[in-house]
Design an enzyme around this catalytic site. Structure first.
Site, PDB file in Angstrom:
ATOM      1  CG  ASN A   9      29.397   6.966  25.362  1.00 16.58           C
ATOM      2  OD1 ASN A   9      30.602   7.194  25.982  1.00 16.58           O
ATOM      3  ND2 ASN A   9      29.084   7.259  24.261  1.00 16.58           N
ATOM      4  CE  LYS A  11      28.591  10.903  23.774  1.00 14.32           C
ATOM      5  NZ  LYS A  11      27.706  11.160  22.758  1.00 14.32           N
ATOM      6  CG  HIS A  95      29.484   6.354  19.892  1.00 13.84           C
ATOM      7  ND1 HIS A  95      29.017   7.930  19.592  1.00 13.84           N
ATOM      8  CD2 HIS A  95      28.759   7.053  20.770  1.00 13.84           C
ATOM      9  CE1 HIS A  95      27.893   8.637  20.320  1.00 13.84           C
ATOM     10  NE2 HIS A  95      27.688   8.068  20.927  1.00 13.84           N
ATOM     11  CD  GLU A  97      30.398  11.574  20.759  1.00 17.01           C
ATOM     12  OE1 GLU A  97      30.886  11.614  20.906  1.00 17.01           O
ATOM     13  OE2 GLU A  97      28.843  11.924  20.740  1.00 17.01           O
ATOM     14  CD  GLU A 167      24.091   6.013  21.370  1.00 21.17           C
ATOM     15  OE1 GLU A 167      23.791   6.549  22.015  1.00 21.17           O
ATOM     16  OE2 GLU A 167      25.233   6.033  20.778  1.00 21.17           O
ATOM     17  N   GLY A 173      23.270  14.169  21.966  1.00 23.31           N
ATOM     18  CA  GLY A 173      24.488  15.713  22.430  1.00 23.31           C
ATOM     19  C   GLY A 173      22.693  16.512  22.376  1.00 23.31           C
ATOM     20  CB  SER A 212      18.916  14.123  23.948  1.00 22.56           C
ATOM     21  OG  SER A 212      19.606  14.621  22.842  1.00 22.56           O
TER      22      SER A 212
HETATM   23  P1  PGA Z   1      23.332  11.666  24.572  1.00 19.81           P
HETATM   24  O1  PGA Z   1      24.206  10.822  24.196  1.00 19.81           O
HETATM   25  O2  PGA Z   1      22.823  11.097  25.766  1.00 19.81           O
HETATM   26  O3  PGA Z   1      24.753  12.813  25.145  1.00 19.81           O
HETATM   27  O4  PGA Z   1      22.729  12.112  23.652  1.00 19.81           O
HETATM   28  C1  PGA Z   1      24.475   9.505  23.706  1.00 19.81           C
HETATM   29  C2  PGA Z   1      25.103   9.167  23.402  1.00 19.81           C
HETATM   30  O5  PGA Z   1      26.778   9.189  22.539  1.00 19.81           O
HETATM   31  O6  PGA Z   1      25.374   7.638  23.536  1.00 19.81           O
END
Ligand code: PGA
Length: 253
Positions: A9, A11, A95, A97, A167, A173, A212
């Site tokens: 992903n 982003k 997601h 976010e 997640e 992140g 992460s």
């Molecule tokens: P990250 O993001 O691997 O940077 O923690 C995962 C995600 O948001 O799908």
């Protein structure tokens, strides 16, 4: 055993040139392992078509990070699942976010899921609790609520179009991944929910861990009970790291 599913992903990252170079390098990594794993990337909307054209006919799947909750119409700034289906094979939905930055409720996530299904897209439904919810001992309850809203009334025929990504919001992140045990425990909650809804067909839905995930912890997550793949944010921006994660998924067998 079905192949592991590894999704990058991206982003809101990459320039157009950077996206094309990253997609090509990722497609090469997929080709190098020669099968035994399913890999997809979710570039920003604007780069989806040029990235698709740049990678051509490879095994790398191209997906979107989100889709609209309605079909085509007067929805300024939105991109419908029908539009995406012309250039993508899958989309993320729900997601964290999107849920937090864009106030997407469980009901909106449910609408998006159905829009994507109706457009013929595979969906990676994202669920997960916040840090406060985990501290309060409510992690399972929150994930269960998200599943109930998204999956209630879903027909068996949609299952081949569904994967679920667990997640935990506090792991996304932050560089602080969940433990393999936490990932396995929640993946098992999700698996039990799927099997209680759909019987043995629920075993076919792939459950991913995200938050992460990187090339150092990928193998342990992929060995965790009921974890069938990874949803990867920042590490998917490095073709070397993501390539190593793809290779770990093949070694999982
Ligand atoms: P990250 O993001 O691997 O940077 O923690 C995962 C995600 O948001 O799908």
């Amino acid at each position: 055993m079905t192949n592991a599913l590894i999704i990058g992903n991206w982003k809101m990252n990459t320039s157009l040139e950077g996206a094309i170079a990253l997609a090509r390098a990722t497609a090469d990594a997929v080709q190098k392992v020669g099968g035994g794993v399913d890999v997809g990337i979710c570039p920003p909307y604007l780069w989806i078509v040029p990235v698709r054209d740049a990678v051509g006919e490879t095994a790398l799947r191209i997906g979107a990070q989100d889709c609209a909750a309605t079909d085509d119409g007067a929805y300024t700034g939105d991109v419908s699942a029908t539009m995406l289906s012309t250039c993508c094979s899958f989309t993320l939905v729900g997601h964290s976010e999107r849920r937090s930055n864009h106030h997407e409720t469980d009901e909106i996530v449910r609408q998006k899921l159905h829009q994507a299904f109706n457009a013929g897209l595979h969906v990676i439904l994202c669920v997960g609790e916040s840090e406060a919810e985990r501290q309060a001992g409510r992690a399972e309850q929150v994930v269960q609520r998200q599943l109930d809203s998204a999956l209630d009334g879903l027909g068996y025929t949609r299952l081949p179009q569904l994967s679920i990504a667990y997640e935990p919001v506090w792991a996304i992140g932050t560089g602080v991944a969940a433990t393999e045990n936490d990932a396995a425990d929640m993946a098992t909650v999700i698996r039990n929910d799927l099997v209680s809804r759909f019987g043995s067909a629920g075993d076919q839905v792939r459950i991913l861990y995200g938050g992460s995930a990187n090339d150092r912890n990928a193998s342990s997550f992929l060995a965790a009970n009921n974890v069938d793949g990874l949803l990867v944010g920042s590490a998917s921006l490095s073709p070397e790291a993501f390539g190593r994660m793809i290779a770990s998924a093949v070694q999982r067998g």
